[in-house]
Design an enzyme around this catalytic site. Sequence first.
Site: not given
Length: 160
Positions: A13-16
């Site tokens: 998913g979102c890498f953050w």
Amino acid sequence: MTGTTEIAYFAAGCFWGVEAAFRQVKGVKETVVGYQGGITANPSYEDVCTGRTQHAEVVQVMFDPAVVSFEDLLDVFWQSHDPTTLNRQGPDIGTQYRSAIFCRNEEQKAIAEASKAAQGSRGLFRRPVVTEISPALDFYPAEDYHQQYLEKRGLATCRI
């Protein structure tokens, strides 16, 4: 720590938020967020967001295998997202948010496949695990403002 460093690539998913989870692991020396698994050279964040480049948002994890194993990193990976949702994590939808492990060699591939099979057989999920396991090809670091994004803002996790 020893002087040995290995590299692993995870898309969840979102890498953050995924990057923040790996940065907490003892033995992880460095993380870099970026793009992998696509067809376009040197994509930008804007390019990847279109879905046309076929890249996933990925975290490159450089780790000391004497301190943390690839298997241990896989445990963090499985706990960091829902591996049963195809091309989606929470409100983020698109191939760039797919669940994937990009393997650098046959040993990583075998370990990843065994780990994926174990996740499926444990009965922890109501749906099948759809995580892609593919060779690690070109990795393109994301723009500087994405690196340690949550940490720079004083946040420990990414809440959906």
